[in-house]
Write a protein that holds these residues in place. Sequence first.
Motif, short mmCIF file in Angstrom:
data_model
loop_
_atom_site.label_atom_id
_atom_site.label_comp_id
_atom_site.label_asym_id
_atom_site.label_seq_id
_atom_site.Cartn_x
_atom_site.Cartn_y
_atom_site.Cartn_z
N GLN A 54 0.84 -1.19 0.00
CA GLN A 54 0.00 0.00 0.00
C GLN A 54 0.87 1.24 0.00
N ARG A 55 0.26 2.37 -0.38
CA ARG A 55 0.99 3.64 -0.35
C ARG A 55 1.27 4.05 1.08
N GLY A 56 2.33 4.80 1.24
CA GLY A 56 2.66 5.30 2.57
C GLY A 56 1.90 6.57 2.88
N LEU A 57 2.07 7.05 4.10
CA LEU A 57 1.37 8.24 4.55
C LEU A 57 1.75 9.47 3.75
N GLN A 58 3.04 9.64 3.49
CA GLN A 58 3.50 10.82 2.76
C GLN A 58 2.92 10.85 1.35
N ASP A 59 2.92 9.74 0.66
CA ASP A 59 2.35 9.69 -0.69
C ASP A 59 0.85 9.97 -0.66
N ALA A 66 -2.93 17.35 -3.88
CA ALA A 66 -3.02 17.58 -5.31
C ALA A 66 -4.47 17.51 -5.79
N GLU A 67 -5.24 16.55 -5.28
CA GLU A 67 -6.64 16.43 -5.68
C GLU A 67 -7.45 17.63 -5.21
N SER A 68 -7.18 18.10 -4.00
CA SER A 68 -7.96 19.24 -3.49
C SER A 68 -7.62 20.52 -4.24
N GLU A 69 -6.41 20.65 -4.74
CA GLU A 69 -6.04 21.84 -5.52
C GLU A 69 -6.67 21.82 -6.91
N GLN A 70 -6.88 20.65 -7.47
CA GLN A 70 -7.46 20.54 -8.81
C GLN A 70 -8.97 20.69 -8.77
N ARG A 71 -9.60 20.26 -7.69
CA ARG A 71 -11.05 20.26 -7.58
C ARG A 71 -11.51 21.64 -7.09
N PRO A 72 -12.37 22.33 -7.83
CA PRO A 72 -12.85 23.65 -7.37
C PRO A 72 -13.79 23.48 -6.17
N SER A 73 -13.71 24.42 -5.28
CA SER A 73 -14.60 24.38 -4.11
C SER A 73 -15.95 25.01 -4.47
N ARG A 74 -16.91 24.89 -3.58
CA ARG A 74 -18.24 25.46 -3.85
C ARG A 74 -18.21 26.97 -3.89
N THR A 75 -17.28 27.60 -3.20
CA THR A 75 -17.23 29.06 -3.19
C THR A 75 -16.54 29.62 -4.43
N ASP A 76 -15.82 28.80 -5.19
CA ASP A 76 -15.13 29.26 -6.38
C ASP A 76 -16.03 29.25 -7.62
#
Length: 86
Positions: A54-59, A66-76
Amino acid sequence: MEAVVGILVALFAAALVVGMAVRAARAPRGHRLRAAFGPIMGAGETYQELHTGQRGLQDSVIESIAESEQRPSRTDSCDEGTDLPR
């Protein structure tokens, strides 16, 4: 033969302790423990990744950010009361 192995293990342990002490001494105040134990913790995480597959904690944290930066929030999405983007 047992004495040689014991001496080699003791030298290895001494090298780890000296390396950790040097890293802790060179690190800025407030980051000394992280600097000293960082390589050992990284090795442990790599071992766990290889052992469990499995992936480690850091990965996982990096991927989550990275996913949260690509996904626009509801306020944007748009201004209040209009359908136009900001």
